[in-house]
Design an enzyme around this catalytic site. Structure first.
Site, PDB file in Angstrom:
ATOM      1  CG  HIS A  74     -15.744  14.640 -37.004  1.00  0.00           C
ATOM      2  ND1 HIS A  74     -15.949  13.357 -37.442  1.00  0.00           N
ATOM      3  CD2 HIS A  74     -16.728  15.381 -37.595  1.00  0.00           C
ATOM      4  CE1 HIS A  74     -17.002  13.320 -38.252  1.00  0.00           C
ATOM      5  NE2 HIS A  74     -17.488  14.544 -38.369  1.00  0.00           N
ATOM      6  CG  ASP A  78     -10.111   9.795 -39.976  1.00  0.00           C
ATOM      7  OD1 ASP A  78     -10.394  10.097 -41.148  1.00  0.00           O
ATOM      8  OD2 ASP A  78     -10.826  10.097 -39.005  1.00  0.00           O
ATOM      9  CG  HIS A 138     -16.357   5.150 -34.393  1.00  0.00           C
ATOM     10  ND1 HIS A 138     -17.715   5.251 -34.260  1.00  0.00           N
ATOM     11  CD2 HIS A 138     -16.033   5.836 -35.513  1.00  0.00           C
ATOM     12  CE1 HIS A 138     -18.194   5.948 -35.277  1.00  0.00           C
ATOM     13  NE2 HIS A 138     -17.195   6.324 -36.060  1.00  0.00           N
ATOM     14  CB  SER A 186     -19.395  16.525 -40.376  1.00  0.00           C
ATOM     15  OG  SER A 186     -19.335  15.127 -40.520  1.00  0.00           O
ATOM     16  NE  ARG A 209     -15.971   4.881 -42.276  1.00  0.00           N
ATOM     17  CZ  ARG A 209     -16.193   5.984 -41.552  1.00  0.00           C
ATOM     18  NH1 ARG A 209     -16.675   7.068 -42.153  1.00  0.00           N
ATOM     19  NH2 ARG A 209     -15.953   6.011 -40.255  1.00  0.00           N
TER      20      ARG A 209
HETATM   21  N1  NMX Z   1      -6.411   7.147 -28.014  1.00  0.00           N
HETATM   22  C1  NMX Z   1      -6.381   7.466 -26.694  1.00  0.00           C
HETATM   23  N2  NMX Z   1      -7.447   7.517 -25.899  1.00  0.00           N
HETATM   24  C2  NMX Z   1      -8.615   7.188 -26.447  1.00  0.00           C
HETATM   25  C3  NMX Z   1      -8.752   6.813 -27.787  1.00  0.00           C
HETATM   26  C4  NMX Z   1      -7.592   6.820 -28.595  1.00  0.00           C
HETATM   27  N3  NMX Z   1      -7.618   6.513 -29.889  1.00  0.00           N
HETATM   28  N4  NMX Z   1     -10.050   6.554 -28.045  1.00  0.00           N
HETATM   29  C5  NMX Z   1     -10.723   6.766 -26.893  1.00  0.00           C
HETATM   30  N5  NMX Z   1      -9.853   7.155 -25.938  1.00  0.00           N
HETATM   31  C6  NMX Z   1     -10.159   7.550 -24.562  1.00  0.00           C
HETATM   32  C7  NMX Z   1     -11.040   8.777 -24.551  1.00  0.00           C
HETATM   33  O1  NMX Z   1     -10.274   9.952 -24.766  1.00  0.00           O
HETATM   34  C8  NMX Z   1     -11.684   8.690 -23.209  1.00  0.00           C
HETATM   35  O2  NMX Z   1     -10.722   9.084 -22.269  1.00  0.00           O
HETATM   36  P1  NMX Z   1     -11.130   9.987 -20.974  1.00  0.00           P
HETATM   37  O3  NMX Z   1     -12.152   9.178 -20.233  1.00  0.00           O
HETATM   38  O4  NMX Z   1      -9.847  10.165 -20.269  1.00  0.00           O
HETATM   39  O5  NMX Z   1     -11.714  11.260 -21.518  1.00  0.00           O
HETATM   40  C9  NMX Z   1     -11.892   7.179 -23.041  1.00  0.00           C
HETATM   41  O6  NMX Z   1     -10.934   6.560 -23.929  1.00  0.00           O
HETATM   42  C10 NMX Z   1     -13.270   6.697 -23.402  1.00  0.00           C
HETATM   43  O7  NMX Z   1     -13.568   7.137 -24.715  1.00  0.00           O
HETATM   44  P2  NMX Z   1     -14.515   6.268 -25.669  1.00  0.00           P
HETATM   45  O8  NMX Z   1     -15.861   6.194 -25.053  1.00  0.00           O
HETATM   46  O9  NMX Z   1     -13.855   5.007 -26.028  1.00  0.00           O
HETATM   47  O10 NMX Z   1     -14.537   7.153 -27.010  1.00  0.00           O
HETATM   48  P3  NMX Z   1     -15.455   8.395 -27.351  1.00  0.00           P
HETATM   49  O11 NMX Z   1     -16.730   7.897 -27.933  1.00  0.00           O
HETATM   50  O12 NMX Z   1     -15.556   9.345 -26.217  1.00  0.00           O
HETATM   51  O13 NMX Z   1     -14.587   9.109 -28.489  1.00  0.00           O
HETATM   52  C11 NMX Z   1     -13.248   9.181 -30.448  1.00  0.00           C
HETATM   53  C12 NMX Z   1     -14.496   8.578 -29.795  1.00  0.00           C
HETATM   54  C13 NMX Z   1     -13.236   8.796 -31.918  1.00  0.00           C
HETATM   55  C14 NMX Z   1     -13.331  10.706 -30.339  1.00  0.00           C
HETATM   56  C15 NMX Z   1     -12.004   8.656 -29.727  1.00  0.00           C
HETATM   57  O14 NMX Z   1     -11.926   7.266 -29.892  1.00  0.00           O
HETATM   58  C16 NMX Z   1     -10.720   9.313 -30.183  1.00  0.00           C
HETATM   59  O15 NMX Z   1     -10.360  10.381 -29.660  1.00  0.00           O
HETATM   60  N6  NMX Z   1      -9.996   8.690 -31.188  1.00  0.00           N
HETATM   61  C17 NMX Z   1      -8.811   9.299 -31.736  1.00  0.00           C
HETATM   62  C18 NMX Z   1      -9.162  10.402 -32.710  1.00  0.00           C
HETATM   63  C19 NMX Z   1      -9.765   9.833 -33.975  1.00  0.00           C
HETATM   64  O16 NMX Z   1      -9.252   8.921 -34.596  1.00  0.00           O
HETATM   65  N7  NMX Z   1     -10.875  10.440 -34.412  1.00  0.00           N
HETATM   66  C20 NMX Z   1     -11.478  10.065 -35.695  1.00  0.00           C
HETATM   67  C21 NMX Z   1     -12.842   9.407 -35.573  1.00  0.00           C
HETATM   68  C22 NMX Z   1     -13.372   9.060 -36.945  1.00  0.00           C
HETATM   69  N8  NMX Z   1     -13.672  10.261 -37.750  1.00  0.00           N
HETATM   70  O17 NMX Z   1     -13.258  10.349 -38.839  1.00  0.00           O
HETATM   71  O18 NMX Z   1     -14.351  11.166 -37.287  1.00  0.00           O
HETATM   72  C1  MLT Z   2     -17.490   9.725 -39.400  1.00  0.00           C
HETATM   73  O1  MLT Z   2     -17.224   9.244 -40.504  1.00  0.00           O
HETATM   74  O2  MLT Z   2     -18.300  10.655 -39.275  1.00  0.00           O
HETATM   75  C2  MLT Z   2     -16.723   9.257 -38.207  1.00  0.00           C
HETATM   76  O3  MLT Z   2     -16.450   7.898 -38.264  1.00  0.00           O
HETATM   77  C3  MLT Z   2     -17.252   9.732 -36.893  1.00  0.00           C
HETATM   78  C4  MLT Z   2     -18.552   9.159 -36.413  1.00  0.00           C
HETATM   79  O4  MLT Z   2     -19.224   8.393 -37.067  1.00  0.00           O
HETATM   80  O5  MLT Z   2     -18.882   9.503 -35.252  1.00  0.00           O
END
Ligand code: NMX
Ligand code: MLT
Length: 505
Positions: free
Chosen positions: A340, A441, A386, A310, A395
């Site tokens: 996100h 979240d 994350h 964002s 947070r």
């Molecule tokens: N559940 C399942 N798999 C996960 C999760 C999770 N919570 N977090 C990471 N992974 C997987 C990810 O999908 C990836 O799999 P693949 O190689 O098969 O594509 C692998 O682990 C490596 O990912 P990371 O490097 O650890 O994480 P990345 O930086 O790519 O993504 C998020 C970060 C936040 C997108 C990821 O942790 C996620 O999808 N979390 C769940 C959704 C979430 O809570 N998002 C909110 C973030 C905060 N916000 O408010 O924005």
């Molecule tokens: C945010 O608050 O924007 C989320 O934690 C996602 C991020 O920092 O990448």
């Protein structure tokens, strides 16, 4: 004095007056000395700073200190920009050719993770410690930022001031800002017409995007640009738009809430309330507890350095000199993605699913099995992981502290606590998740549902209203520092092979 400034000043004066008047229910918002303090601060700040710098001279020619309630903040932003720009020039002179980091092929192919590639002043994220706003961590801000009378949580107006100026505001400064926001809060009718044209089941984030686009024709930045404004004044027009947008967001978001989930009747603003409390009030939630939660929620979601979707989208679009409405909507549309900001909606749904499946007294083994089932179905565990953080999100921790104080026996809160004991282990066992710990979240929905805000699909709108404060603050600063259009280089996979050698697939 221009007609716009005169109109804003009259509205500001009316808002200040209405705050000075004793009101029915002030909900902790200071009554006595309100207008006196606000006026005194605006005048004192303007006098102390004085229109001595180039940016400030521009500002002083456009407004008059004695009749513009925003002048306190605007003057401080002007002064902060003057300092920041001098420092940035010196930094570029001294370190302009220094190497910040290496970029590997995996980084290029992996969502640019780990590439340091932009300037963003309002906050900085440390992988281990979490977010700091202008160098200050959340516990410090909870202690030092001004609060509503009788309240314990910081007012989001305070963190807005901090991000824009780098200074912790006084109570009087925050109240001046609050009054200025109230004075700008009237939402044009076209917004409600645009919302009425959408089906009620349009996602609330879609509605928010449309509502802001309906306001875009009012952009002062776009108009100033078309009128040939000098680039050294761009930040002022960005500031004006940002103030208007932030001021109107509570009424816009509350209207979306009430038309989507309630009977569609709107609740009138209560000008005696601070920005976040009035937001809760217009949604139809009036307890002091929910207002405190809104103040905390709106403070902690405000910013998370510049690389998140964002913030980065807002920053990128703004760098083309798209106005703050266009830029913010780009950011909000990114926030609406489930990886996100929409994760907060997904978390509550997943918690309800968990509870339905395993009940309130599930053992650790049953919960572990449920988490694995989620992963095996090809979904993520929402609220965990994350892109930068490698520890529990502070947070999350501060929301847990709020819950321990206000809702220690809530079954959903207890479930969140139990999941904290099993999810990190499961995610670690997958061998691929880089951060198995909870993010912001994982907790927010549980607090909201406890106070009757049970409509999960609305949660990202709340996140967006808060995030607007952070990204628009930076947008104003970016224009004030003359950041150029953002344009990183991309390459093809063929380019990589040509550079490093052909590979067998
Ligand atoms: N559940 C399942 N798999 C996960 C999760 C999770 N919570 N977090 C990471 N992974 C997987 C990810 O999908 C990836 O799999 P693949 O190689 O098969 O594509 C692998 O682990 C490596 O990912 P990371 O490097 O650890 O994480 P990345 O930086 O790519 O993504 C998020 C970060 C936040 C997108 C990821 O942790 C996620 O999808 N979390 C769940 C959704 C979430 O809570 N998002 C909110 C973030 C905060 N916000 O408010 O924005
Ligand atoms: C945010 O608050 O924007 C989320 O934690 C996602 C991020 O920092 O990448």
């Amino acid at each position: 004095m221009s007609a716009i400034v005169a109109r804003a000043s009259r509205r500001a004066a009316r808002a200040l007056e209405s705050r000075a008047r004793p009101s029915r229910a002030l909900d902790g918002w200071a009554r006595d000395g309100w207008a006196r303090a606000a006026t005194a601060t605006a005048t004192a700040t303007a006098t102390a700073t004085g229109p001595t710098t180039r940016v400030e001279r521009g500002r002083a020619s456009a407004t008059s200190a004695s009749d513009d309630a925003a002048v306190g903040l605007k003057a401080r932003v002007a002064a902060a920009l003057e300092r920041a720009n001098a420092r940035l020039r010196a930094i570029k002179r001294a370190h302009g050719d220094r190497v910040v980091g290496e970029v590997t092929v995996n980084m290029v192919a992996g969502g640019m993770r780990g590439i340091t590639a932009m300037l963003y002043e309002t906050s900085l994220l440390d992988a281990e410690e979490g977010i700091r706003f202008r160098g200050r961590a959340i516990p410090e801000l909870r202690e030092k930022l001004p609060k509503a009378r009788g309240g314990e949580e910081p007012l989001p107006e305070g963190i807005m001031w901090l991000m824009l100026t780098g200074e912790i505001p006084s109570e009087a400064q925050v109240r001046t800002l609050s009054a200025e926001l109230a004075a700008r809060a009237e939402v044009p009718k076209v917004v409600f017409d645009a919302l009425d044209a959408l089906p009620k089941n349009a996602h609330p984030m879609t509605q928010l995007s449309v509502a802001l686009m309906a306001m875009q024709p009012e952009s002062k930045f776009a108009k100033a640009y078309q009128d040939g404004a000098h680039k050294t004044t761009f930040w002022e027009h960005a500031f004006e738009d940002s103030m208007d947008i932030i001021a109107r967001l509570p009424a816009v978001c509350a209207a979306i809430y009430r038309r989507t989930f309630k009977d569609g009747t709107l609740v009138a603003a209560d000008e005696s309330l601070d920005w976040a409390a009035n937001f809760a009030h217009m949604m139809g939630h009036d307890s002091e507890a929910v207002k405190e939660l809104m103040r905390l929620y709106m403070t902690i979601h405000v910013d998370h350095e510049g690389g998140n979707v964002s913030a980065h989208a807002t920053h990128l679009v703004g760098s083309a000199l798209s106005d703050p409405y266009l830029s913010l909507v780009a950011g909000l549309n990114g926030l609406a993605g489930p990886l996100h900001g929409l994760a907060n909606q997904e978390v509550l749904k997943w918690l309800n699913e968990t509870r339905e499946k395993v009940g309130d007294n599930a053992t650790k083994e049953e919960l572990t099995e449920f988490v694995w089932a989620t992963l095996k179905s090809g979904r993520v565990v929402p609220g965990y992981g994350h892109g930068v953080l490698r520890k529990t999100d502070p947070r999350y921790t501060c929301q847990r502290e709020f819950a321990l104080k206000h809702l220690p026996d809530d079954p959903m809160f207890k479930l969140v606590g139990k999941l904290f004991e099993v999810v990190p282990g499961v995610l670690t066992e997958t061998g691929k998740v880089k951060n198995p710990w909870p993010n912001v979240d994982a907790h927010s929905g549980v607090l909201l549902q406890y106070y009757g805000i049970t409509e999960a699909n609305f949660y990202t709108v709340l996140f967006g209203a808060s995030r607007a404060i952070g990204v628009l603050s930076q947008l104003t600063l970016s224009r004030g520092s003359g950041y150029p259009i953002e344009r990183p280089k991309s390459v093809t996979s063929q380019w990589i092979e040509e550079k490093f050698g052909k590979v067998e697939a």
